[in-house]
Write an enzyme that holds these catalytic residues in place. Structure first.
Site, PDB file in Angstrom:
ATOM      1  N   HIS A  20      31.760  47.826  75.580  1.00  0.00           N
ATOM      2  CA  HIS A  20      30.292  47.846  75.524  1.00  0.00           C
ATOM      3  C   HIS A  20      29.766  49.289  75.422  1.00  0.00           C
ATOM      4  O   HIS A  20      28.730  49.634  76.006  1.00  0.00           O
ATOM      5  CB  HIS A  20      29.682  47.165  76.757  1.00  0.00           C
ATOM      6  CG  HIS A  20      30.088  45.732  76.903  1.00  0.00           C
ATOM      7  ND1 HIS A  20      29.438  44.705  76.255  1.00  0.00           N
ATOM      8  CD2 HIS A  20      31.092  45.156  77.615  1.00  0.00           C
ATOM      9  CE1 HIS A  20      30.023  43.556  76.567  1.00  0.00           C
ATOM     10  NE2 HIS A  20      31.030  43.809  77.383  1.00  0.00           N
ATOM     11  N   ASN A  53      27.621  37.535  77.395  1.00  0.00           N
ATOM     12  CA  ASN A  53      27.758  37.858  75.973  1.00  0.00           C
ATOM     13  C   ASN A  53      26.863  36.940  75.156  1.00  0.00           C
ATOM     14  O   ASN A  53      26.169  36.082  75.699  1.00  0.00           O
ATOM     15  CB  ASN A  53      29.219  37.702  75.518  1.00  0.00           C
ATOM     16  CG  ASN A  53      30.112  38.844  75.962  1.00  0.00           C
ATOM     17  OD1 ASN A  53      29.656  39.966  76.180  1.00  0.00           O
ATOM     18  ND2 ASN A  53      31.385  38.560  76.120  1.00  0.00           N
ATOM     19  N   TYR A 101      34.270  45.443  87.394  1.00  0.00           N
ATOM     20  CA  TYR A 101      33.025  45.980  86.860  1.00  0.00           C
ATOM     21  C   TYR A 101      32.403  47.046  87.765  1.00  0.00           C
ATOM     22  O   TYR A 101      32.065  48.131  87.302  1.00  0.00           O
ATOM     23  CB  TYR A 101      32.039  44.852  86.561  1.00  0.00           C
ATOM     24  CG  TYR A 101      32.184  44.322  85.161  1.00  0.00           C
ATOM     25  CD1 TYR A 101      33.406  43.828  84.705  1.00  0.00           C
ATOM     26  CD2 TYR A 101      31.116  44.315  84.271  1.00  0.00           C
ATOM     27  CE1 TYR A 101      33.554  43.351  83.414  1.00  0.00           C
ATOM     28  CE2 TYR A 101      31.260  43.838  82.974  1.00  0.00           C
ATOM     29  CZ  TYR A 101      32.483  43.357  82.548  1.00  0.00           C
ATOM     30  OH  TYR A 101      32.631  42.896  81.281  1.00  0.00           O
TER      31      TYR A 101
END
Length: 500
Positions: free
Chosen positions: A54, A127, A337
């Site tokens: 990303h 997404n 994350y």
């Protein structure tokens, strides 16, 4: 003296500080005890780069407005009443591409949302597709490596990509979406978004249901063909970024309708597939979409780096009334994350304004790079202590997750084959090809697959192509034959036997 609630760094009130979540009183610690990892990871970084995935994207601020009542499913304050508005931030991105890549690359698109709620920040990190390529988190880094550059040539490699796909048939559902025109969206405004993962909703009676979040673009779906996408690379590498900025400047504020699918424990037990499998969807005819609200983006950040580049999202950041699920890839992302953000932005990344909870944040995390707040002032940096006024609010305690209601092996910790009794990777891709796509979609899909697979080179070329063809045939014979013909591969009895 006014009492303050103990919270995580994202502002979520936290009810269990003293003990880690375990399987039984003396059992092992569970990965999903996020606050344990948050606290330890912050401690490890107290004494003092492009996103790996990303890397390139655009972002905007906006509002979320509730239009329908879902309080029967959740006590989350963001959904507490019709008409309620919550400030939010959204970032859209290419996934495997690099910071200088083209916005029109064939690639999934990130759809990351941050809602600034009074119970902490809620990050919904999804997404533009309802499924993904893998169903176990150990696969993730290896999959991403195949989308990056060959370690020898430093070039993108269709051979690496299709080798991975062919060796992981679970990827087929997402591969068909990626290789269709949905793999090259015209703009971020003209695509849907999905949580992809299954999450849970908890109501005021502590009843839990499973949920998937959908964001349907009000602007309508619009995609490039492969030819148009390739042409745009030579015209404007930043087409999607420019489109978003200019649309908001014209006050053509893009909107998405938030909808949910809901599944009960009883339905989860009888569902044909694993309801927590990231490579599968819940069919709309069985679990219809329910309206929730409208997301509108109406403000471009004044400084791209400050707000978009430094924005940080983590699916670990849920709020009271929204919880996790046994989705294995989600469980892996709960740790990876936030850790990626600490590596990239520092242990105090949640003090950066775009990431900061606008309400109360109370904890014992101190020092480290980029400490921009009061750093706890003169208050103690340990707990328990005899001096501060921080208390636990028991009303935020979550109910136990009764895993025995959805699996026969909830008390057994081991390494399980991700495909045992769950190896149907072909029915849903076949339904996608036959029922969800029209004739033009199917023609473009086959053409895009052929164009990409022709880039496979090397001594394993035939083996990789035939292995992938078997997956296509298992999904749909017509699809397999069309791809084989386009690649000039003659289908013999041996190949057909492997595809059964």
């Amino acid at each position: 003296m006014e009492k303050k609630k103990l919270t995580t760094a994202s502002g979520r009130p936290y009810a269990e500080f003293e003990n880690s979540m375990t399987v039984g009183n003396r059992g092992p610690v569970l990965l999903q005890d996020y606050f344990l990892h948050e606290d330890m990871a912050h401690f490890n970084r107290e004494r003092i780069p492009e996103r790996v995935v990303h890397a390139k994207g655009t972002g905007a601020f906006g509002t979320f407005t509730v239009t329908h009542d879902i309080t029967q499913f959740t006590k989350a304050k963001i959904f507490s009443e019709i008409g309620k508005q919550t400030k939010m931030f959204a970032r859209f991105s290419i996934v495997g591409g690099e910071k200088g890549g083209a916005d029109s690359e064939r690639d999934p698109r990130g759809f990351a949302l941050k809602f600034y709620t009074e119970d902490g920040n809620w990050d919904l990190v999804g997404n533009n597709t309802p499924v993904f390529f893998i169903k176990n988190p150990k696969k993730f880094s290896h999959f991403i490596h195949t989308q990056k550059r060959d370690p020898m040539t430093n070039c993108k490699s269709p051979t690496m990509m299709w080798d991975f796909y062919s060796l992981n048939p679970e990827s087929l559902h997402q591969v068909l979406i990626l290789m269709s025109d949905r793999g090259t969206p015209f703009s971020y405004r003209n695509m849907d978004g999905f949580s992809s993962h299954t999450f849970s909703l908890i109501n005021k009676n502590n009843q839990r249901v499973w949920v998937k979040f959908h964001f349907k673009t009000v602007q309508g779906i619009k995609n490039f063909t492969e030819k148009e996408a390739n042409e745009m690379k030579g015209i404007d590498l930043d087409h999607a970024q420019r489109d978003m900025v200019e649309a908001i400047a014209r006050k053509e504020f893009p909107k998405w309708a938030m909808k949910i699918q809901v599944m009960t424990d009883a339905q989860a037990k009888t569902f044909r597939w694993n309801p927590f499998d990231l490579t599968k969807v819940w069919l709309h005819k069985d679990f219809p979409l329910m309206d929730v609200g409208i997301m509108e983006l109406n403000e471009i950040p004044e400084n791209y780096f400050r707000d978009v580049e430094q924005s940080a999202f983590a699916p670990a950041h849920v709020v009271d009334g929204i919880g996790y699920s046994p989705d294995k890839v989600l469980q892996g992302r709960l740790l990876s994350y936030p850790d990626a953000q600490r590596y990239r932005l520092g242990a105090n990344y949640e003090q950066i304004p775009v990431n900061q909870c606008p309400y109360t944040v109370t904890n014992y995390q101190r020092d480290g790079y980029m400490q921009t707040g009061e750093n706890g002032g003169a208050n103690p940096n340990y707990r328990p202590n005899s001096f501060d006024d921080i208390v636990v609010d028991e009303s935020y305690r979550e109910p136990s997750m009764q895993l025995d209601q959805i699996t026969e092996q909830s008390n057994l910790a081991d390494w399980f084959d991700r495909n045992e009794n769950d190896d149907d990777h072909f029915t849903q891709p076949g339904l996608l090809y036959r029922n969800a796509m029209n004739e033009q979609d199917r023609v473009h899909l086959v053409s895009n697959i052929i164009s990409s697979m022709k880039g496979i080179v090397g001594e394993k070329k035939e083996e990789i192509m035939n292995r992938q063809l078997c997956h296509f045939f298992r999904a749909d014979n017509q699809l397999g034959m069309a791809v084989a013909n386009g690649l000039g591969i003659v289908i013999d009895e041996k190949t057909m036997e492997h595809s059964k």
